[in-house]
Structures are given as C-alpha cells and as structure tokens.
Design an enzyme around this catalytic site. Structure first.
Site, mmCIF file in Angstrom:
data_model
loop_
_atom_site.group_PDB
_atom_site.id
_atom_site.type_symbol
_atom_site.label_atom_id
_atom_site.label_comp_id
_atom_site.label_asym_id
_atom_site.label_seq_id
_atom_site.Cartn_x
_atom_site.Cartn_y
_atom_site.Cartn_z
ATOM 1 N N SER A 31 8.966 4.333 3.318
ATOM 2 C CA SER A 31 8.944 4.275 1.849
ATOM 3 C C SER A 31 8.671 5.634 1.232
ATOM 4 C CB SER A 31 7.825 3.346 1.370
ATOM 5 O OG SER A 31 7.992 2.075 1.874
ATOM 6 N N HIS A 62 14.845 1.459 -0.110
ATOM 7 C CA HIS A 62 15.352 1.773 1.227
ATOM 8 C C HIS A 62 16.877 1.797 1.185
ATOM 9 C CE1 HIS A 62 11.815 1.381 4.037
ATOM 10 N NE2 HIS A 62 11.303 0.895 2.930
ATOM 11 N N HIS A 84 12.808 -4.514 8.261
ATOM 12 C CA HIS A 84 11.485 -4.999 8.642
ATOM 13 C C HIS A 84 11.587 -6.437 9.145
ATOM 14 C CE1 HIS A 84 10.914 -1.903 5.543
ATOM 15 N NE2 HIS A 84 9.790 -1.617 6.151
ATOM 16 N N TYR A 86 9.692 -8.841 8.373
ATOM 17 C CA TYR A 86 9.452 -9.815 7.302
ATOM 18 C C TYR A 86 10.708 -10.124 6.492
ATOM 19 C CZ TYR A 86 9.017 -5.692 4.239
ATOM 20 O OH TYR A 86 9.254 -4.519 3.572
ATOM 21 N N GLU A 87 11.761 -9.322 6.677
ATOM 22 C CA GLU A 87 13.005 -9.603 5.946
ATOM 23 C C GLU A 87 13.755 -10.775 6.568
ATOM 24 O OE1 GLU A 87 15.101 -5.917 4.395
ATOM 25 O OE2 GLU A 87 13.653 -4.995 5.750
ATOM 26 N N ALA A 114 4.694 4.158 5.384
ATOM 27 C CA ALA A 114 3.595 4.038 4.423
ATOM 28 C C ALA A 114 2.612 3.048 5.040
ATOM 29 C CB ALA A 114 4.120 3.504 3.100
ATOM 30 N N MET A 212 3.639 -2.562 8.240
ATOM 31 C CA MET A 212 4.555 -3.660 8.575
ATOM 32 C C MET A 212 5.783 -3.171 9.336
ATOM 33 S SD MET A 212 4.426 -5.510 4.849
ATOM 34 C CE MET A 212 2.882 -5.618 3.923
ATOM 35 N N SER A 213 5.664 -2.052 10.018
ATOM 36 C CA SER A 213 6.838 -1.512 10.725
ATOM 37 C C SER A 213 6.380 -0.707 11.932
ATOM 38 C CB SER A 213 7.637 -0.599 9.781
ATOM 39 O OG SER A 213 6.865 0.545 9.434
ATOM 40 N N ASN A 236 -2.504 3.692 0.258
ATOM 41 C CA ASN A 236 -3.535 2.898 -0.430
ATOM 42 C C ASN A 236 -4.610 2.591 0.593
ATOM 43 O OD1 ASN A 236 -1.203 1.136 0.693
ATOM 44 N ND2 ASN A 236 -2.987 -0.211 0.708
ATOM 45 N N HIS A 248 2.532 -2.975 -4.569
ATOM 46 C CA HIS A 248 3.648 -2.183 -4.059
ATOM 47 C C HIS A 248 3.835 -0.939 -4.933
ATOM 48 C CE1 HIS A 248 7.215 -1.323 -1.790
ATOM 49 N NE2 HIS A 248 8.032 -1.504 -2.813
HETATM 50 N N1 HPA Z 1 -0.852 -3.010 4.459
HETATM 51 C C1 HPA Z 1 0.327 -3.168 5.093
HETATM 52 N N2 HPA Z 1 1.360 -2.401 4.887
HETATM 53 C C2 HPA Z 1 1.249 -1.402 4.004
HETATM 54 C C3 HPA Z 1 0.067 -1.163 3.308
HETATM 55 C C4 HPA Z 1 -1.052 -2.024 3.547
HETATM 56 O O1 HPA Z 1 -2.147 -1.885 2.967
HETATM 57 N N3 HPA Z 1 0.284 -0.090 2.512
HETATM 58 C C5 HPA Z 1 1.563 0.315 2.741
HETATM 59 N N4 HPA Z 1 2.157 -0.477 3.638
#
Ligand code: HPA
Length: 277
Positions: A31, A62, A84, A86-87, A114, A212-213, A236, A248
C-alpha cells in the site's frame, strides 16, 4: 502435476511471449508504494488482467500489473499491486504472481507492506526491516501436491530473510540517514483489523508488526529457493496499543507520508544488491 502447476506454467509461457526480459530482483509493492514502479527505467509491462488464471487485485490503491525495467543496472520485475487472501483467492492463487517472478528469473524477492505496529517503541511512520515471520495463522501456500520442479516437500525455513540482504538494507539505511528498526512480522488473514486481545497475543508470541500479506509470499518464494528480504512500513499502531480506532484512511495517509523515504530505501538497497546476483 495438478492444474495449479499448469496454470502457473501457462502464465509463465504467456509472459515469456510478451517479453524476454530476465529480472534478477523481484519487488512486491505494498500500500502506498506503487508509485516506485513508475520511477524506474521501464522496459515492459504486463497487466494481470491479460494473464489467464491470474488473480485480480480488488483493493483500491493496488494497480494490477508487472513492471519490468532497471533500477540502476539491476534488472527488476515489480508487482505494482498484490492480491490478498482476504479477497477470496486460495493461498496457491495468492502466491502465483510471486512464483511466476521466480520462474521468470528473479533470484531475490524484496517484499514490502503496510503493517500495524505491535512493539510499543514503534510509531506510525517507522520502517521495520523484517528479520523473521510468523505465518502459522494463515494456511500454507504449499499445502496440496508438492510442485517438485519448484522445490521440495519439506523446505527448511531457518533463514527465510537472508542475513546478507538484511545487511545491505541496514547499510543502505545508514548511509541515507533513514531510521530503520527491525522485527518479526506476523500475518493474519484480515480483512478486519485485529482485536486488542489478538494483538496482545501476537506480541506474546514474539511479533513486532502485523499485517495481511507477505508471509505467505515468503513461504512460496523460500520453497523455490529465492533469496528473500522485506521491509514493513508501520502505518498505524496495532489495535489496542493506543486508545484510538484503526482506519484504512490512517494506513494510507501514513504510507503516503513516508513513501519518499521508503522508496529511497528500497531503490538504493536494490541497486546495491546487483553485486550479489
Ligand atoms: N493490522 C493488519 N494489517 C495492517 C495494519 C494492522 O494494524 N495496518 C496496516 N495493515
């Protein structure tokens, strides 16, 4: 071998017809980093949509294409956008683009993402060199009939992220005066962010950042003998570390804010990797 292997080989043959470019380094852009692909000396591009059997990224921000070109003298293939789990794709579909870059010639895989910061000393904007990973909470992409021509049934995982590549990235960060932390990345499935209890659990297990990747891609690339390295952008603090909800939007804003530094680190590190491939 099964249809997954056939799909991979068909995708390989299709790409070979489009370009005979032989990358040495493969780079997956997470990202906010996609713009790096537009800055290289571009030789060819292939849209994922044109490759039969290829998963299509459904996440905003993306782009879905391979970009072939040079960073300095190093021939690279860049995934501008990843897919990903989750998609809704199977793990084997999720890692198909990674495997294909290995088949096209890439010996090094540079992973970026990210991630949420678990270690309390991190801040949004911290860059973290990935030293190791925990992928136990997502299915392995190696489940199913082994693709013997790619790698063995029970691959060693004792040095997924190569020490020599880590050293190059740390030295590059030093010489560019870019602060760089290091730590362990844990992959969850998403798409929901973790609960505070899950983040506490991940911290107890030794994780410094969650996302998540990445880990699944590293498992597949390690299986086929690619040399792997990776950097996370802590966009974050993970859920419950601070008393604020996650969004997000925050992820994207932080990624945009540090994109300049992140891109410089990735770009210069890859140029220096030219000597070892
Ligand atoms: N958790 C999972 N995936 C993420 C996060 C998070 O806090 N920040 C960016 N991708």
């Amino acid at each position: 071998m099964g249809t997954e292997y056939d799909t991979l080989m068909q995708a390989y043959e299709f790409c070979r017809k489009q370009t005979d470019f032989r990358p040495k380094v493969a780079l997956i852009l997470g990202s906010g980093l996609g713009a790096l692909a537009d800055e290289i000396q571009m030789e060819a591009t292939i849209s994922y949509a044109d490759i039969h059997g290829f998963p299509k990224s459904t996440v905003e921000g993306h782009k879905g294409r391979y970009v072939f070109g040079y960073l300095g003298k190093v021939p690279v293939v860049i995934m501008q956008g990843r897919v990903h789990y989750y998609e809704g794709y199977s793990m084997s579909e999720v890692v198909l683009p990674t495997r294909l870059m290995g088949l096209l010639g890439a010996e090094i895989l540079f992973l970026t993402n990210a991630a949420g910061g678990i270690r309390k000393e991190f801040q949004p904007g911290t860059l973290m060199l990935i030293r190791d990973q925990i992928s136990s909470f997502v299915p392995s992409p190696l489940i199913g009939k082994n693709m013997d021509s790619l790698g063995c049934r029970f691959p060693d995982m004792s040095e997924i992220y190569r020490k020599d590549l880590q050293r190059i990235i740390m030295e590059t960060a030093d010489s560019l005066h870019i602060p760089l932390e290091s730590g362990v990345y844990i992959q969850f499935t998403g798409p929901a962010y973790e609960s505070p209890a899950e983040v506490r659990m991940a911290g107890l297990l030794g994780a410094d950042a969650c996302g998540m990747s990445t880990a699944c891609e590293a498992v597949a690339a390690n299986h086929m003998g690619m040399k792997i390295c990776g950097v996370s952008c802590i966009t974050n603090m993970a859920s419950g570390i601070l008393d604020v909800p996650l969004s997000h939007q925050e992820v994207q804003e932080t990624a945009d804010r540090v994109a300049g530094l992140f891109k410089a680190l990735v770009r210069e590190s890859i140029k220096r990797m030219g000597d070892i491939v």
